[in-house]
Motif scaffolding. Structure first.
Motif, PDB file in Angstrom:
ATOM      1  N   SER A 210     -18.487 -99.203  30.648  1.00 41.59           N
ATOM      2  CA  SER A 210     -17.769 -98.406  29.658  1.00 41.59           C
ATOM      3  C   SER A 210     -16.440 -99.142  29.033  1.00 41.59           C
ATOM      4  CB  SER A 210     -17.595 -96.921  30.028  1.00 41.59           C
ATOM      5  OG  SER A 210     -16.726 -96.276  28.932  1.00 41.59           O
ATOM      6  N   THR A 211     -16.322 -99.280  27.894  1.00 42.05           N
ATOM      7  CA  THR A 211     -15.408-100.149  27.399  1.00 42.05           C
ATOM      8  C   THR A 211     -14.232 -99.280  27.206  1.00 42.05           C
ATOM      9  OG1 THR A 211     -16.118-100.028  25.083  1.00 42.05           O
ATOM     10  CG2 THR A 211     -16.670-102.147  26.387  1.00 42.05           C
ATOM     11  N   GLY A 212     -14.169 -97.883  27.586  1.00 41.92           N
ATOM     12  CA  GLY A 212     -13.222 -96.927  27.158  1.00 41.92           C
ATOM     13  C   GLY A 212     -13.408 -95.726  26.168  1.00 41.92           C
ATOM     14  N   ALA A 213     -14.668 -95.994  25.488  1.00 39.95           N
ATOM     15  CA  ALA A 213     -14.874 -94.800  24.463  1.00 39.95           C
ATOM     16  C   ALA A 213     -15.125 -93.498  25.332  1.00 39.95           C
ATOM     17  CB  ALA A 213     -16.046 -95.395  23.977  1.00 39.95           C
ATOM     18  N   GLU A 214     -14.483 -92.370  24.668  1.00 36.63           N
ATOM     19  CA  GLU A 214     -14.503 -91.127  25.276  1.00 36.63           C
ATOM     20  C   GLU A 214     -16.056 -90.785  25.208  1.00 36.63           C
ATOM     21  OE1 GLU A 214     -12.880 -87.292  23.581  1.00 36.63           O
ATOM     22  OE2 GLU A 214     -11.423 -87.844  25.359  1.00 36.63           O
ATOM     23  N   ILE A 215     -16.571 -90.804  26.233  1.00 36.39           N
ATOM     24  CA  ILE A 215     -18.116 -89.974  26.671  1.00 36.39           C
ATOM     25  C   ILE A 215     -18.105 -88.877  27.018  1.00 36.39           C
ATOM     26  CG2 ILE A 215     -20.161 -90.571  27.733  1.00 36.39           C
ATOM     27  CD1 ILE A 215     -19.641 -93.395  28.065  1.00 36.39           C
ATOM     28  N   PHE A 216     -17.386 -88.424  27.754  1.00 31.35           N
ATOM     29  CA  PHE A 216     -17.059 -86.938  27.929  1.00 31.35           C
ATOM     30  C   PHE A 216     -15.688 -86.521  27.707  1.00 31.35           C
ATOM     31  CE2 PHE A 216     -20.584 -88.081  31.091  1.00 31.35           C
ATOM     32  CZ  PHE A 216     -21.251 -87.168  31.449  1.00 31.35           C
ATOM     33  N   ALA A 220     -15.839 -80.945  28.702  1.00 28.40           N
ATOM     34  CA  ALA A 220     -16.920 -81.375  29.209  1.00 28.40           C
ATOM     35  C   ALA A 220     -16.784 -81.543  30.583  1.00 28.40           C
ATOM     36  CB  ALA A 220     -17.724 -82.534  28.525  1.00 28.40           C
ATOM     37  N   ILE A 221     -15.474 -82.193  30.881  1.00 23.51           N
ATOM     38  CA  ILE A 221     -15.279 -82.462  32.372  1.00 23.51           C
ATOM     39  C   ILE A 221     -14.828 -81.262  32.944  1.00 23.51           C
ATOM     40  CG2 ILE A 221     -13.466 -83.787  33.880  1.00 23.51           C
ATOM     41  CD1 ILE A 221     -13.461 -86.222  31.794  1.00 23.51           C
ATOM     42  N   GLU A 222     -14.096 -80.486  32.303  1.00 26.03           N
ATOM     43  CA  GLU A 222     -13.692 -79.160  32.952  1.00 26.03           C
ATOM     44  C   GLU A 222     -15.108 -78.308  33.320  1.00 26.03           C
ATOM     45  OE1 GLU A 222     -10.586 -77.018  30.649  1.00 26.03           O
ATOM     46  OE2 GLU A 222      -9.537 -79.014  30.604  1.00 26.03           O
ATOM     47  N   ALA A 223     -16.025 -78.354  32.212  1.00 30.18           N
ATOM     48  CA  ALA A 223     -17.082 -77.579  32.594  1.00 30.18           C
ATOM     49  C   ALA A 223     -18.002 -78.211  33.845  1.00 30.18           C
ATOM     50  CB  ALA A 223     -18.011 -77.599  31.375  1.00 30.18           C
ATOM     51  N   VAL A 224     -18.019 -79.308  33.737  1.00 29.34           N
ATOM     52  CA  VAL A 224     -18.739 -79.971  35.029  1.00 29.34           C
ATOM     53  C   VAL A 224     -18.157 -79.928  36.201  1.00 29.34           C
ATOM     54  CG1 VAL A 224     -19.002 -82.393  36.079  1.00 29.34           C
ATOM     55  CG2 VAL A 224     -19.304 -82.077  33.783  1.00 29.34           C
ATOM     56  N   HIS A 225     -16.648 -79.655  36.534  1.00 30.53           N
ATOM     57  CA  HIS A 225     -15.864 -79.380  37.405  1.00 30.53           C
ATOM     58  C   HIS A 225     -16.210 -77.770  37.807  1.00 30.53           C
ATOM     59  CE1 HIS A 225     -12.596 -79.365  40.615  1.00 30.53           C
ATOM     60  NE2 HIS A 225     -12.182 -78.130  40.009  1.00 30.53           N
ATOM     61  N   ARG A 226     -16.165 -77.046  37.004  1.00 27.78           N
ATOM     62  CA  ARG A 226     -16.389 -75.649  37.256  1.00 27.78           C
ATOM     63  C   ARG A 226     -17.730 -75.175  37.938  1.00 27.78           C
ATOM     64  NH1 ARG A 226     -14.929 -74.768  31.895  1.00 27.78           N
ATOM     65  NH2 ARG A 226     -17.029 -74.127  31.165  1.00 27.78           N
ATOM     66  N   GLY A 249     -30.549 -86.337  21.998  1.00 36.67           N
ATOM     67  CA  GLY A 249     -29.971 -85.759  20.767  1.00 36.67           C
ATOM     68  C   GLY A 249     -29.158 -86.567  19.750  1.00 36.67           C
ATOM     69  N   HIS A 250     -28.943 -87.897  20.300  1.00 39.05           N
ATOM     70  CA  HIS A 250     -28.149 -88.772  19.383  1.00 39.05           C
ATOM     71  C   HIS A 250     -26.658 -88.539  19.301  1.00 39.05           C
ATOM     72  CE1 HIS A 250     -31.772 -91.147  18.264  1.00 39.05           C
ATOM     73  NE2 HIS A 250     -32.242 -89.818  18.266  1.00 39.05           N
ATOM     74  N   CYS A 251     -26.207 -87.971  20.293  1.00 42.73           N
ATOM     75  CA  CYS A 251     -24.687 -87.632  20.459  1.00 42.73           C
ATOM     76  C   CYS A 251     -23.821 -88.573  21.378  1.00 42.73           C
ATOM     77  CB  CYS A 251     -24.546 -86.251  20.942  1.00 42.73           C
ATOM     78  SG  CYS A 251     -25.481 -84.949  19.956  1.00 42.73           S
ATOM     79  N   LYS A 252     -23.081 -89.090  20.845  1.00 43.47           N
ATOM     80  CA  LYS A 252     -22.123 -90.149  21.527  1.00 43.47           C
ATOM     81  C   LYS A 252     -21.053 -89.531  22.548  1.00 43.47           C
ATOM     82  CE  LYS A 252     -23.435 -94.211  19.961  1.00 43.47           C
ATOM     83  NZ  LYS A 252     -24.084 -95.642  20.804  1.00 43.47           N
ATOM     84  N   THR A 253     -20.816 -88.305  22.367  1.00 43.54           N
ATOM     85  CA  THR A 253     -19.769 -87.761  23.184  1.00 43.54           C
ATOM     86  C   THR A 253     -20.390 -86.201  23.790  1.00 43.54           C
ATOM     87  OG1 THR A 253     -18.122 -88.595  21.584  1.00 43.54           O
ATOM     88  CG2 THR A 253     -17.491 -86.808  23.125  1.00 43.54           C
ATOM     89  N   ILE A 254     -20.300 -86.010  24.912  1.00 41.86           N
ATOM     90  CA  ILE A 254     -20.890 -84.896  25.927  1.00 41.86           C
ATOM     91  C   ILE A 254     -19.861 -83.759  25.455  1.00 41.86           C
ATOM     92  CG2 ILE A 254     -21.519 -84.019  27.933  1.00 41.86           C
ATOM     93  CD1 ILE A 254     -23.009 -86.589  27.242  1.00 41.86           C
ATOM     94  N   SER A 255     -20.389 -82.636  25.067  1.00 39.83           N
ATOM     95  CA  SER A 255     -19.675 -81.498  24.803  1.00 39.83           C
ATOM     96  C   SER A 255     -20.001 -80.590  25.927  1.00 39.83           C
ATOM     97  CB  SER A 255     -19.934 -80.792  23.708  1.00 39.83           C
ATOM     98  OG  SER A 255     -21.369 -80.400  23.791  1.00 39.83           O
TER      99      SER A 255
END
Length: 313
Positions: A210-216, A220-226, A249-255
């Motif tokens: 990854s070049t630094g783009a916000e994927i998560f 989303a990260i808080e949901a993963v942790h929960r 779903g052709h989404c670049k960022t995980i919600s």
């Protein structure tokens, strides 16, 4: 299949215990430094325990990588469900010691002679047993007796036992009190904190290209942790399937919603609160527990303080 879509070179959340992806939180760093220190100083027995999915095998693979760099001979028992004869046969073969006899006495004589030769040449030898909670009390006792292979001043064989908390129960059994007394260092792995989960996900994405783009996103990260409750293996599962769903779903960022859907598919319940480290009952043995810390250096042939504390450049 989603790697190109997200600008990655490889899948960042495989469950394989790849040492390249070892995220050095403070407790992982301490555990690794503890194992290295035990081997460097010929401490004999070292224990590594932790819940399922908290990175024990990945730590062991990193330790094996360090041993190869230091030219330390190792035998890695990844499936301890073996008979006594099979265990010794596997160990001798993995150490590269030729032994034609199947008699235990001859095997031990051959092993002792070989270990003395290694010691005289300034070489160290390590036996690493993963999933050691599956060892019978009888087999644990046989392994303990291997520490009797020693000189007047040093152990000839260093032994690392790694396993789930059930291993702690076994070594605390009064019948294995001699084994318990031989344990000189005891390290533990534990769940990630929320802050560490943020670092863990972003570091794995970085290693994967990854070049630094916000994927998560942060939510989303808080949901993963929960839902993962800080367990790295479950974190990988949630992130992997969230990436797949986002790609479809052709989404670049995980919600957070995408993570919630994956968690629902796997029937994962939310953690009500931040997991707190358990109070160790080590009975006088050093126990290393979790404290949040930034990513640190790879292990090297260093004293304990340096192996645990040096920062990345």
């Amino acid at each position: 299949m989603y790697n190109k879509f997200f600008g990655l070179k490889e899948s960042p959340f495989n469950v394989n215990p790849d040492p390249r992806y070892l995220y050095l939180t403070h407790h992982i760093q301490e555990a690794l430094a503890c194992l290295i220190y035990g081997i460097q100083t010929r401490k004999g027995f070292v224990l590594l325990t932790g819940e399922v999915g908290t990175g024990k095998t990945t730590v062991l693979n990193k330790l094996l990588e360090w041993c190869r760099q230091e030219r330390i001979s190792t035998a890695f028992m990844f499936n301890p469900r073996l008979s006594e004869a099979e265990f010794f046969d596997f160990m001798m073969a993995d150490l590269g010691i030729p032994c034609d006899s199947t008699m235990k006495s001859r095997t031990l004589m051959k092993l002792n002679q070989w270990l003395l030769e290694q010691y005289q040449g300034g070489n160290r030898v390590v036996l690493i047993v993963d999933e050691a909670q599956n060892l019978s009390p009888e087999m644990l006792e046989e392994i303990r007796l291997l520490t009797n292979l020693e000189t007047a001043t040093a152990k000839l064989l260093q032994i690392v036992l790694a396993g789930q908390p059930e291993l702690e129960e076994k070594v605390n059994d009064p019948q294995l009190r001699q084994l318990r007394q031989r344990i000189t260092l005891w390290a533990k792995t534990g769940p990630l904190t929320l802050l560490e989960t943020h670092g863990y996900i972003r570091e794995r994405l970085r290693i994967a290209g990854s070049t630094g783009a916000e994927i998560f996103g942060p939510d989303a990260i808080e949901a993963v942790h929960r839902h993962a409750r800080g367990i790295p293996r479950i974190t990988n599962l949630l992130c992997e399937h969230s990436l797949i769903n986002a790609f479809v779903g052709h989404c670049k960022t995980i919600s957070a919603k995408m993570v919630e859907e994956v968690a629902q598919d796997f029937d994962l319940q939310e953690a009500d609160s931040e997991p707190s480290p358990k109070t160790p009952n080590g009975g006088g043995h050093p126990v290393l527990v979790d404290h949040p810390s930034p990513q640190s250096v790879k292990p090297a042939s260093l004293p304990l303080t340096k192996a645990a504390g040096e920062k990345k450049s």
